[in-house]
Design a protein around this motif. Structure first.
Motif, PDB file in Angstrom:
ATOM      1  N   LEU A 159       0.714  -1.414   0.046  1.00 48.08           N
ATOM      2  CA  LEU A 159       0.206  -0.117  -0.004  1.00 48.08           C
ATOM      3  C   LEU A 159       0.777   1.279  -0.183  1.00 48.08           C
ATOM      4  CD1 LEU A 159      -2.868  -1.012   2.403  1.00 48.08           C
ATOM      5  CD2 LEU A 159      -2.954  -0.889  -0.233  1.00 48.08           C
ATOM      6  N   PRO A 160       1.833   1.308   0.665  1.00 46.86           N
ATOM      7  CA  PRO A 160       2.693   2.638   0.529  1.00 46.86           C
ATOM      8  C   PRO A 160       3.199   2.936  -0.655  1.00 46.86           C
ATOM      9  CG  PRO A 160       3.344   1.352   2.635  1.00 46.86           C
ATOM     10  CD  PRO A 160       2.457   0.514   1.826  1.00 46.86           C
ATOM     11  N   SER A 161       3.513   1.829  -1.609  1.00 46.76           N
ATOM     12  CA  SER A 161       3.963   1.947  -3.089  1.00 46.76           C
ATOM     13  C   SER A 161       2.759   2.857  -3.897  1.00 46.76           C
ATOM     14  CB  SER A 161       4.529   0.778  -3.633  1.00 46.76           C
ATOM     15  OG  SER A 161       3.282  -0.194  -3.695  1.00 46.76           O
ATOM     16  N   MET A 162       1.524   2.542  -3.305  1.00 42.17           N
ATOM     17  CA  MET A 162       0.323   3.086  -4.041  1.00 42.17           C
ATOM     18  C   MET A 162       0.192   4.673  -3.548  1.00 42.17           C
ATOM     19  SD  MET A 162      -2.132  -0.293  -3.859  1.00 42.17           S
ATOM     20  CE  MET A 162      -3.292   0.503  -4.618  1.00 42.17           C
ATOM     21  N   GLY A 163       1.180   5.150  -2.847  1.00 45.31           N
ATOM     22  CA  GLY A 163       0.830   6.490  -1.910  1.00 45.31           C
ATOM     23  C   GLY A 163       0.267   6.714  -0.721  1.00 45.31           C
ATOM     24  N   TYR A 164       0.017   5.369  -0.020  1.00 46.36           N
ATOM     25  CA  TYR A 164      -0.663   5.442   1.192  1.00 46.36           C
ATOM     26  C   TYR A 164       0.390   5.484   2.451  1.00 46.36           C
ATOM     27  CZ  TYR A 164      -5.005   4.213  -1.433  1.00 46.36           C
ATOM     28  OH  TYR A 164      -5.754   4.200  -2.397  1.00 46.36           O
ATOM     29  N   ARG A 165      -0.221   6.138   3.293  1.00 41.49           N
ATOM     30  CA  ARG A 165       0.583   6.297   4.612  1.00 41.49           C
ATOM     31  C   ARG A 165       0.074   5.317   5.495  1.00 41.49           C
ATOM     32  NH1 ARG A 165       0.930  11.437   9.037  1.00 41.49           N
ATOM     33  NH2 ARG A 165       2.302  10.286  10.402  1.00 41.49           N
ATOM     34  N   CYS A 166       0.771   4.323   5.914  1.00 45.87           N
ATOM     35  CA  CYS A 166       0.153   3.136   6.705  1.00 45.87           C
ATOM     36  C   CYS A 166       0.657   3.170   8.216  1.00 45.87           C
ATOM     37  CB  CYS A 166       0.529   1.916   6.127  1.00 45.87           C
ATOM     38  SG  CYS A 166      -0.169   1.643   4.520  1.00 45.87           S
ATOM     39  N   ILE A 167      -0.156   3.217   9.104  1.00 49.97           N
ATOM     40  CA  ILE A 167       0.507   3.393  10.500  1.00 49.97           C
ATOM     41  C   ILE A 167      -0.105   2.224  11.197  1.00 49.97           C
ATOM     42  CG2 ILE A 167       0.426   4.738  12.677  1.00 49.97           C
ATOM     43  CD1 ILE A 167      -0.287   7.212  10.908  1.00 49.97           C
ATOM     44  N   GLY A 168       0.736   1.587  11.939  1.00 51.71           N
ATOM     45  CA  GLY A 168       0.424   0.399  12.623  1.00 51.71           C
ATOM     46  C   GLY A 168       0.790   0.336  14.122  1.00 51.71           C
ATOM     47  N   ILE A 169      -0.233   0.227  15.050  1.00 55.45           N
ATOM     48  CA  ILE A 169       0.072   0.240  16.576  1.00 55.45           C
ATOM     49  C   ILE A 169      -0.153  -1.127  17.160  1.00 55.45           C
ATOM     50  CG2 ILE A 169      -0.661   2.907  16.449  1.00 55.45           C
ATOM     51  CD1 ILE A 169      -3.243   1.842  17.805  1.00 55.45           C
ATOM     52  N   ASP A 170       0.798  -1.324  18.064  1.00 55.09           N
ATOM     53  CA  ASP A 170       0.453  -2.472  19.054  1.00 55.09           C
ATOM     54  C   ASP A 170      -0.395  -2.119  20.258  1.00 55.09           C
ATOM     55  OD1 ASP A 170       2.290  -3.837  17.091  1.00 55.09           O
ATOM     56  OD2 ASP A 170       3.871  -3.750  18.345  1.00 55.09           O
TER      57      ASP A 170
END
Length: 274
Positions: free
Chosen positions: A46-57
Motif C-alpha cells: 500500500l505505501p507504494s500506492m501512495g498511502y501512509r500506513c500506521i500500525g500500532i501495537d
C-alpha cells in the motif's frame, strides 16, 4: 520508522509509521493475539500506492508496554484517540481487524469518529462475539471460557490451536511459526484479559452511531468470528458495504491479500469495491 507514544496513563504504545509523506493515511488496529506485524502484506504494497500506513501495537501486545490492568474497550479506544491527537491525524481511514474492529467501533461511538473519514471493519468481533439473550448469533460463551482457561494453563498450545483455525488458505510451516511467535510476544495476562472483553463488552450502540462510509470485509470461511456477524454489522451501519471474501477465513488480509489490498484501496479512493 518505529517509535513509542506514551498515552494518558503512562503506557507506551509502539507505533510503526510507513511512508509518512503518503497522500492518504490508514491507521491499522490489529486483532488478538497479534500485533501490527499481521498487516505485513498490506505494509509491503500500500505505501507504494501512495498511502501512509500506521500500525500500532495494542497495550499488552507486540512491542508496546504490558501493564497488568486496563484492557476494557473504553480504555483501548481512549488510547487510539490519544495517538491520533499526538500524531495530528485527521481525515484518515481507520481499519480494525477482529478485536481491533471492536475497538474501532467503540472509538466511533465514544469519540464520535474524531479524525476519521472512513471506517473499515475486517472480521470484526462486533456487536457481540458471543451469543446472548435475544442475540442468538456469534459463538458460545463456553468457547471463550476455554480459551481463557487454556491461556492460563498452556498459552503456547492454545496459540498453536488458534493459529490452525485462523487462516483458510494453506500456509507454510514457516508462516505458521511466524504467526505463533507474534502471539507469544503478548503478555499472558493481556491475552486472557482481552479474551474476557468478548464476554464483558457489547457494541450495539457503537455500531448504530457510525455515520461515515464503512467497508466491511469478512471471510465466509471464518471459524473465529462467524460471517453472520458481518451481515448484522451491515444492517446496523447505514452507510456501509459488505464484501464477502469467499476463499478467506479469519485472516483475509493474508488468505486473499491481493484482493484485500485492491478492495481496500478502491474503497478509500471512492471506486467500486465489488
Amino acid at each position: 520508522m518505529g517509535f513509542f507514544i506514551e498515552v494518558e496513563d503512562g503506557v507506551r504504545y509502539y507505533v510503526e509509521d510507513i511512508n509518512p509523506k503518503g497522500n492518504k493515511t490508514i491507521l491499522f488496529l490489529h486483532g488478538w493475539p497479534g500485533s501490527h506485524k499481521l498487516f505485513e502484506y498490506q505494509f509491503d504494497h500500500l505505501p507504494s500506492m501512495g498511502y501512509r500506513c500506521i500500525g500500532i501495537d495494542t497495550r499488552g501486545f507486540g512491542n508496546s508496554d504490558k501493564p497488568f490492568c486496563c484492557y476494557d474497550y473504553d480504555t483501548l479506544a481512549d488510547d487510539v484517540r490519544y495517538i491520533i491527537e499526538k500524531m495530528s491525524l485527521y481525515n484518515i481511514t481507520l481499519l480494525g481487524h477482529s478485536t481491533g474492529g471492536a475497538i474501532a467501533c467503540r472509538y466511533m461511538g465514544r469519540h464520535h469518529g474524531y479524525g476519521i473519514s472512513k471506517l473499515v471493519l475486517c472480521a470484526a468481533a462486533a456487536p457481540s462475539l458471543i451469543k446472548r439473550p435475544r442475540f442468538p448469533y456469534g459463538i458460545d460463551k463456553v468457547v471463550v471460557d476455554q480459551i481463557i482457561e487454556n491461556t492460563y494453563k498452556d498459552r503456547p498450545q492454545m496459540l498453536r490451536g488458534f493459529g490452525d483455525r485462523f487462516f483458510f488458505q494453506h500456509t507454510s510451516q514457516a508462516f505458521s511459526d511466524w504467526f505463533f511467535q507474534i502471539g507469544l510476544q503478548a503478555a499472558g495476562w493481556a491475552t486472557a484479559f482481552i479474551a474476557m472483553t468478548w464476554i464483558n463488552e457489547v457494541l450495539f450502540t457503537d455500531l448504530e452511531s457510525v455515520q461515515i462510509p464503512t467497508l466491511i470485509i469478512h471471510g465466509i470461511q471464518d471459524q473465529v468470528v462467524p460471517f453472520e456477524l458481518s451481515e448484522i454489522q451491515n444492517k446496523m451501519i447505514k452507510n456501509s458495504i459488505l464484501i464477502p471474501f469467499e476463499l478467506s477465513g479469519h485472516g483475509s488480509f493474508y488468505d486473499q491479500k491481493d484482493h484485500f489490498n485492491k478492495v481496500l484501496s478502491n474503497f478509500i479512493e471512492g471506486l467500486d469495491c465489488a
